[in-house]
Design a protein around this motif. Structure first.
Motif, PDB file in Angstrom:
ATOM      1  N   ALA A  47       0.826  -1.204   0.000  1.00 29.03           N
ATOM      2  CA  ALA A  47       0.000   0.000   0.000  1.00 29.03           C
ATOM      3  C   ALA A  47       0.858   1.251   0.000  1.00 29.03           C
ATOM      4  N   SER A  48       0.361   2.265  -0.654  1.00 30.46           N
ATOM      5  CA  SER A  48       1.013   3.574  -0.631  1.00 30.46           C
ATOM      6  C   SER A  48      -0.062   4.629  -0.523  1.00 30.46           C
ATOM      7  N   GLY A  49       0.342   5.810  -0.180  1.00 28.70           N
ATOM      8  CA  GLY A  49      -0.622   6.895  -0.051  1.00 28.70           C
ATOM      9  C   GLY A  49      -0.968   7.152   1.400  1.00 28.70           C
ATOM     10  N   ARG A  50      -2.251   7.182   1.701  1.00 24.36           N
ATOM     11  CA  ARG A  50      -2.694   7.500   3.044  1.00 24.36           C
ATOM     12  C   ARG A  50      -2.314   6.402   4.032  1.00 24.36           C
ATOM     13  N   THR A  51      -2.433   6.670   5.300  1.00 20.14           N
ATOM     14  CA  THR A  51      -1.911   5.815   6.352  1.00 20.14           C
ATOM     15  C   THR A  51      -2.496   4.415   6.282  1.00 20.14           C
ATOM     16  N   PHE A  52      -1.636   3.466   5.917  1.00 16.92           N
ATOM     17  CA  PHE A  52      -2.037   2.071   5.766  1.00 16.92           C
ATOM     18  C   PHE A  52      -2.571   1.498   7.075  1.00 16.92           C
ATOM     19  N   SER A  53      -1.921   1.820   8.173  1.00 17.76           N
ATOM     20  CA  SER A  53      -2.275   1.207   9.448  1.00 17.76           C
ATOM     21  C   SER A  53      -3.653   1.643   9.955  1.00 17.76           C
ATOM     22  N   SER A  54      -4.266   2.609   9.318  1.00 19.23           N
ATOM     23  CA  SER A  54      -5.605   3.037   9.721  1.00 19.23           C
ATOM     24  C   SER A  54      -6.688   2.125   9.167  1.00 19.23           C
ATOM     25  N   TYR A  55      -6.330   1.319   8.181  1.00 16.50           N
ATOM     26  CA  TYR A  55      -7.316   0.549   7.452  1.00 16.50           C
ATOM     27  C   TYR A  55      -7.316  -0.926   7.827  1.00 16.50           C
ATOM     28  N   ALA A  56      -8.497  -1.496   7.864  1.00 14.49           N
ATOM     29  CA  ALA A  56      -8.628  -2.941   7.798  1.00 14.49           C
ATOM     30  C   ALA A  56      -8.352  -3.356   6.359  1.00 14.49           C
ATOM     31  N   MET A  57      -7.884  -4.585   6.202  1.00 18.84           N
ATOM     32  CA  MET A  57      -7.555  -5.072   4.866  1.00 18.84           C
ATOM     33  C   MET A  57      -8.265  -6.390   4.601  1.00 18.84           C
ATOM     34  N   GLY A  58      -8.586  -6.592   3.355  1.00 19.11           N
ATOM     35  CA  GLY A  58      -9.257  -7.834   2.991  1.00 19.11           C
ATOM     36  C   GLY A  58      -8.709  -8.404   1.701  1.00 19.11           C
ATOM     37  N   TRP A  59      -8.929  -9.686   1.537  1.00 18.72           N
ATOM     38  CA  TRP A  59      -8.638 -10.368   0.279  1.00 18.72           C
ATOM     39  C   TRP A  59      -9.952 -10.944  -0.257  1.00 18.72           C
ATOM     40  N   PHE A  60     -10.167 -10.751  -1.523  1.00 18.16           N
ATOM     41  CA  PHE A  60     -11.312 -11.298  -2.222  1.00 18.16           C
ATOM     42  C   PHE A  60     -10.791 -12.032  -3.451  1.00 18.16           C
ATOM     43  N   ARG A  61     -11.638 -12.856  -4.052  1.00 22.28           N
ATOM     44  CA  ARG A  61     -11.224 -13.550  -5.270  1.00 22.28           C
ATOM     45  C   ARG A  61     -12.412 -13.694  -6.218  1.00 22.28           C
ATOM     46  N   GLN A  62     -12.071 -13.797  -7.491  1.00 19.71           N
ATOM     47  CA  GLN A  62     -13.098 -13.986  -8.515  1.00 19.71           C
ATOM     48  C   GLN A  62     -12.641 -15.046  -9.490  1.00 19.71           C
ATOM     49  N   ALA A  63     -13.379 -16.131  -9.520  1.00 17.01           N
ATOM     50  CA  ALA A  63     -13.108 -17.218 -10.454  1.00 17.01           C
ATOM     51  C   ALA A  63     -13.831 -16.941 -11.762  1.00 17.01           C
ATOM     52  N   PRO A  64     -13.376 -17.539 -12.851  1.00 17.85           N
ATOM     53  CA  PRO A  64     -14.033 -17.317 -14.149  1.00 17.85           C
ATOM     54  C   PRO A  64     -15.512 -17.656 -14.092  1.00 17.85           C
ATOM     55  N   GLY A  65     -16.332 -16.728 -14.547  1.00 11.83           N
ATOM     56  CA  GLY A  65     -17.766 -16.964 -14.610  1.00 11.83           C
ATOM     57  C   GLY A  65     -18.491 -16.869 -13.285  1.00 11.83           C
ATOM     58  N   LYS A  66     -17.777 -16.459 -12.237  1.00  7.27           N
ATOM     59  CA  LYS A  66     -18.396 -16.368 -10.913  1.00  7.27           C
ATOM     60  C   LYS A  66     -18.263 -14.957 -10.367  1.00  7.27           C
ATOM     61  N   GLU A  67     -19.067 -14.657  -9.362  1.00 12.60           N
ATOM     62  CA  GLU A  67     -18.980 -13.366  -8.706  1.00 12.60           C
ATOM     63  C   GLU A  67     -17.768 -13.332  -7.768  1.00 12.60           C
ATOM     64  N   ARG A  68     -17.315 -12.123  -7.517  1.00  7.90           N
ATOM     65  CA  ARG A  68     -16.213 -11.963  -6.576  1.00  7.90           C
ATOM     66  C   ARG A  68     -16.693 -12.360  -5.178  1.00  7.90           C
ATOM     67  N   GLU A  69     -15.822 -13.047  -4.431  1.00  8.46           N
ATOM     68  CA  GLU A  69     -16.203 -13.528  -3.109  1.00  8.46           C
ATOM     69  C   GLU A  69     -15.143 -13.195  -2.072  1.00  8.46           C
ATOM     70  N   PHE A  70     -15.585 -13.100  -0.851  1.00  5.11           N
ATOM     71  CA  PHE A  70     -14.714 -12.821   0.285  1.00  5.11           C
ATOM     72  C   PHE A  70     -13.802 -13.999   0.562  1.00  5.11           C
ATOM     73  N   VAL A  71     -12.555 -13.696   0.922  1.00  7.20           N
ATOM     74  CA  VAL A  71     -11.595 -14.726   1.299  1.00  7.20           C
ATOM     75  C   VAL A  71     -11.148 -14.554   2.752  1.00  7.20           C
TER      76      VAL A  71
END
Length: 121
Positions: free
Chosen positions: A23-47
């Motif tokens: 991450a760059s820019g505003r203060t990274f440590s202020s944010y929660a972070m998440g990972w999501f994924r999207q498989a072919p032909g499917k909606e993006r989902e939470f990981v």
């Protein structure tokens, strides 16, 4: 905040990969972070998600026990260690930043460009 995901690639079933999101820019440590994924032909989902200080972590049931999310606020980076990979883990993986460690995609304000993970059988 700008996010840059990396670390994807091609791996065999049962293998491991570690994704990074710098991450760059505003203060990274202020944010929660998440990972999501999207498989072919499917909606993006939470990981996985991690709170701003790393004290709370949550995972999708499909990856619990195999994936680990972590962060290093000194390096402005969040990681996703992926073990025991399965073909169904094949997807484009996105990192994202939010004010709260949510499983809901709508809560995330900033998104990285995605990195491809392919698990061969």
């Amino acid at each position: 905040v700008q996010l840059q995901a990396s670390g994807g690639g091609l791996v065999q079933t049962g293998g491991s990969l570690r994704l990074s999101c710098a991450a760059s820019g505003r203060t990274f440590s202020s944010y929660a972070m998440g990972w999501f994924r999207q498989a072919p032909g499917k909606e993006r989902e939470f990981v996985a998600t991690i709170s701003w200080n790393g004290s709370r972590k949550n995972y999708a049931d499909s990856v619990k026990g195999r994936f680990t999310i972590s962060r290093d606020n000194a390096k402005n980076t969040v990681y996703l260690q992926m073990n025991s990979l399965k073909p169904e883990d094949t997807a484009v993986y996105y990192c994202a930043a939010a004010w709260t460690d949510s499983k809901q995609e709508v809560e995330y304000e900033y998104w990285g460009q995605g990195t491809q993970v392919t698990v061969s059988s």
